[in-house]
Design a protein around this motif. Sequence first.
Motif, mmCIF file in Angstrom:
data_model
loop_
_atom_site.group_PDB
_atom_site.id
_atom_site.type_symbol
_atom_site.label_atom_id
_atom_site.label_comp_id
_atom_site.label_asym_id
_atom_site.label_seq_id
_atom_site.Cartn_x
_atom_site.Cartn_y
_atom_site.Cartn_z
ATOM 1 N N GLN A 261 -0.625 -15.556 4.224
ATOM 2 C CA GLN A 261 0.287 -14.554 4.801
ATOM 3 C C GLN A 261 0.482 -13.388 3.834
ATOM 4 O O GLN A 261 1.601 -12.955 3.543
ATOM 5 C CB GLN A 261 1.636 -15.191 5.158
ATOM 6 C CG GLN A 261 1.541 -16.346 6.144
ATOM 7 C CD GLN A 261 1.058 -15.900 7.517
ATOM 8 O OE1 GLN A 261 1.693 -15.069 8.142
ATOM 9 N NE2 GLN A 261 -0.056 -16.431 7.965
ATOM 10 N N LYS A 262 -0.642 -12.869 3.321
ATOM 11 C CA LYS A 262 -0.618 -11.779 2.339
ATOM 12 C C LYS A 262 -1.535 -10.644 2.779
ATOM 13 O O LYS A 262 -2.467 -10.829 3.561
ATOM 14 C CB LYS A 262 -1.098 -12.273 0.967
ATOM 15 C CG LYS A 262 -0.326 -13.435 0.390
ATOM 16 C CD LYS A 262 0.944 -12.990 -0.246
ATOM 17 C CE LYS A 262 1.632 -14.175 -0.920
ATOM 18 N NZ LYS A 262 2.798 -13.809 -1.636
ATOM 19 N N ILE A 263 -1.275 -9.470 2.223
ATOM 20 C CA ILE A 263 -2.077 -8.277 2.465
ATOM 21 C C ILE A 263 -2.821 -7.943 1.185
ATOM 22 O O ILE A 263 -2.238 -7.987 0.087
ATOM 23 C CB ILE A 263 -1.178 -7.109 2.910
ATOM 24 C CG1 ILE A 263 -0.567 -7.445 4.274
ATOM 25 C CG2 ILE A 263 -1.963 -5.801 2.966
ATOM 26 C CD1 ILE A 263 0.558 -6.554 4.686
ATOM 27 N N CYS A 264 -4.104 -7.611 1.315
ATOM 28 C CA CYS A 264 -4.922 -7.276 0.153
ATOM 29 C C CYS A 264 -4.859 -5.772 -0.116
ATOM 30 O O CYS A 264 -5.122 -4.963 0.770
ATOM 31 C CB CYS A 264 -6.371 -7.695 0.394
ATOM 32 S SG CYS A 264 -7.450 -7.361 -1.016
ATOM 33 N N LEU A 265 -4.495 -5.437 -1.332
ATOM 34 C CA LEU A 265 -4.521 -4.050 -1.787
ATOM 35 C C LEU A 265 -5.557 -3.913 -2.879
ATOM 36 O O LEU A 265 -5.896 -4.891 -3.555
ATOM 37 C CB LEU A 265 -3.158 -3.630 -2.346
ATOM 38 C CG LEU A 265 -1.962 -3.704 -1.428
ATOM 39 C CD1 LEU A 265 -0.721 -3.205 -2.158
ATOM 40 C CD2 LEU A 265 -2.184 -2.920 -0.155
ATOM 41 N N ILE A 266 -6.046 -2.696 -3.068
ATOM 42 C CA ILE A 266 -6.940 -2.445 -4.193
ATOM 43 C C ILE A 266 -6.209 -1.603 -5.223
ATOM 44 O O ILE A 266 -5.384 -0.752 -4.887
ATOM 45 C CB ILE A 266 -8.266 -1.788 -3.751
ATOM 46 C CG1 ILE A 266 -8.028 -0.436 -3.079
ATOM 47 C CG2 ILE A 266 -9.045 -2.719 -2.847
ATOM 48 C CD1 ILE A 266 -9.303 0.351 -2.834
ATOM 49 N N HIS A 267 -6.509 -1.885 -6.475
ATOM 50 C CA HIS A 267 -5.928 -1.157 -7.608
ATOM 51 C C HIS A 267 -7.046 -0.358 -8.258
ATOM 52 O O HIS A 267 -8.008 -0.932 -8.773
ATOM 53 C CB HIS A 267 -5.319 -2.148 -8.602
ATOM 54 C CG HIS A 267 -4.682 -1.485 -9.765
ATOM 55 N ND1 HIS A 267 -5.059 -1.754 -11.054
ATOM 56 C CD2 HIS A 267 -3.691 -0.566 -9.834
ATOM 57 C CE1 HIS A 267 -4.319 -1.025 -11.879
ATOM 58 N NE2 HIS A 267 -3.490 -0.294 -11.161
ATOM 59 N N LEU A 268 -6.939 0.966 -8.174
ATOM 60 C CA LEU A 268 -7.917 1.840 -8.820
ATOM 61 C C LEU A 268 -7.491 1.953 -10.279
ATOM 62 O O LEU A 268 -6.514 2.634 -10.599
ATOM 63 C CB LEU A 268 -7.945 3.205 -8.118
ATOM 64 C CG LEU A 268 -8.140 3.152 -6.599
ATOM 65 C CD1 LEU A 268 -7.970 4.525 -5.971
ATOM 66 C CD2 LEU A 268 -9.492 2.564 -6.264
ATOM 67 N N THR A 269 -8.215 1.262 -11.149
ATOM 68 C CA THR A 269 -7.754 1.103 -12.531
ATOM 69 C C THR A 269 -7.711 2.411 -13.319
ATOM 70 O O THR A 269 -6.805 2.605 -14.116
ATOM 71 C CB THR A 269 -8.618 0.061 -13.269
ATOM 72 O OG1 THR A 269 -9.992 0.423 -13.163
ATOM 73 C CG2 THR A 269 -8.417 -1.324 -12.667
ATOM 74 N N VAL A 270 -8.642 3.318 -13.101
ATOM 75 C CA VAL A 270 -8.668 4.574 -13.858
ATOM 76 C C VAL A 270 -7.430 5.416 -13.561
ATOM 77 O O VAL A 270 -6.803 5.968 -14.448
ATOM 78 C CB VAL A 270 -9.967 5.371 -13.564
ATOM 79 C CG1 VAL A 270 -9.913 6.755 -14.168
ATOM 80 C CG2 VAL A 270 -11.177 4.612 -14.075
ATOM 81 N N SER A 271 -7.063 5.498 -12.274
ATOM 82 C CA SER A 271 -5.909 6.326 -11.893
ATOM 83 C C SER A 271 -4.628 5.511 -11.759
ATOM 84 O O SER A 271 -3.557 6.078 -11.535
ATOM 85 C CB SER A 271 -6.202 7.062 -10.581
ATOM 86 O OG SER A 271 -6.579 6.137 -9.581
ATOM 87 N N ASP A 272 -4.722 4.185 -11.893
ATOM 88 C CA ASP A 272 -3.576 3.280 -11.784
ATOM 89 C C ASP A 272 -2.862 3.429 -10.439
ATOM 90 O O ASP A 272 -1.634 3.500 -10.382
ATOM 91 C CB ASP A 272 -2.599 3.487 -12.946
ATOM 92 C CG ASP A 272 -1.570 2.359 -13.028
ATOM 93 O OD1 ASP A 272 -1.887 1.234 -12.611
ATOM 94 O OD2 ASP A 272 -0.436 2.629 -13.489
ATOM 95 N N LEU A 273 -3.639 3.474 -9.345
ATOM 96 C CA LEU A 273 -3.084 3.627 -8.007
ATOM 97 C C LEU A 273 -3.415 2.406 -7.154
ATOM 98 O O LEU A 273 -4.529 1.887 -7.214
ATOM 99 C CB LEU A 273 -3.670 4.861 -7.312
ATOM 100 C CG LEU A 273 -3.518 6.204 -7.995
ATOM 101 C CD1 LEU A 273 -4.241 7.281 -7.196
ATOM 102 C CD2 LEU A 273 -2.057 6.555 -8.161
ATOM 103 N N TRP A 274 -2.458 1.974 -6.338
ATOM 104 C CA TRP A 274 -2.673 0.919 -5.349
ATOM 105 C C TRP A 274 -2.868 1.571 -3.991
ATOM 106 O O TRP A 274 -2.071 2.417 -3.586
ATOM 107 C CB TRP A 274 -1.470 -0.017 -5.307
ATOM 108 C CG TRP A 274 -1.358 -0.882 -6.520
ATOM 109 C CD1 TRP A 274 -0.632 -0.622 -7.648
ATOM 110 C CD2 TRP A 274 -2.010 -2.123 -6.745
ATOM 111 N NE1 TRP A 274 -0.794 -1.626 -8.555
ATOM 112 C CE2 TRP A 274 -1.633 -2.576 -8.023
ATOM 113 C CE3 TRP A 274 -2.873 -2.908 -5.983
ATOM 114 C CZ2 TRP A 274 -2.089 -3.777 -8.555
ATOM 115 C CZ3 TRP A 274 -3.323 -4.103 -6.523
ATOM 116 C CH2 TRP A 274 -2.931 -4.525 -7.789
ATOM 117 N N THR A 275 -3.949 1.188 -3.286
ATOM 118 C CA THR A 275 -4.254 1.766 -1.977
ATOM 119 C C THR A 275 -4.790 0.691 -1.035
ATOM 120 O O THR A 275 -5.049 -0.441 -1.440
ATOM 121 C CB THR A 275 -5.306 2.894 -2.084
ATOM 122 O OG1 THR A 275 -6.568 2.325 -2.429
ATOM 123 C CG2 THR A 275 -4.914 3.956 -3.095
#
Length: 172
Positions: free
Chosen positions: A30-44
């Motif tokens: 019951q979770k949602i997968c997010l990606i973490h762009l490590t260079v810019s430190d952004l979750w999308t």
Amino acid sequence: MAQLAFPTQQYTSENFVESCGAILYDTTRQKICLIHLTVSDLWTLPKGRRNIGESRQEAALREVYEETGYKCHILPVDMRTRATIAGDAADASDVARISRDSVEPFMVTMRTLRDGQGVKVIWWYVAIMDKGACEMKGPGEEGVQTGLYSYEEAERLLYFETDREVLVAKMG
């Protein structure tokens, strides 16, 4: 020549980008997968450009896999749509109505490109991880990490307001 009564914009192929992405849901946890762009430190949310000759669905699934390493499939959802539905009369009214178990995009984002040089169109789907996806996770994209989060955590972590709006539109 007649002019349309409402604002219209047109772009040649060099001035638009078509992308596809998905809210990736792990039904087991019951979770949602997010990606973490490590260079810019952004979750999308995972998304990316569609290849020539590739369907939007194929692009969404490929991009989700490339960025997260998780195999998934489009989740059929009920949605309100103005699209015609199989069996409609040729003159069906242009009004929103429910389409059951649809695997069409549930949302589209239109973003102006840098310097006003065109537009980026992002088609959004809901996808669920295939059975055993966590155990068979692929490498994912370089510079991208993934995380599985509750809806509330995902909404808090997402960097872009437009990503939050996509999440809220379908999951909220």
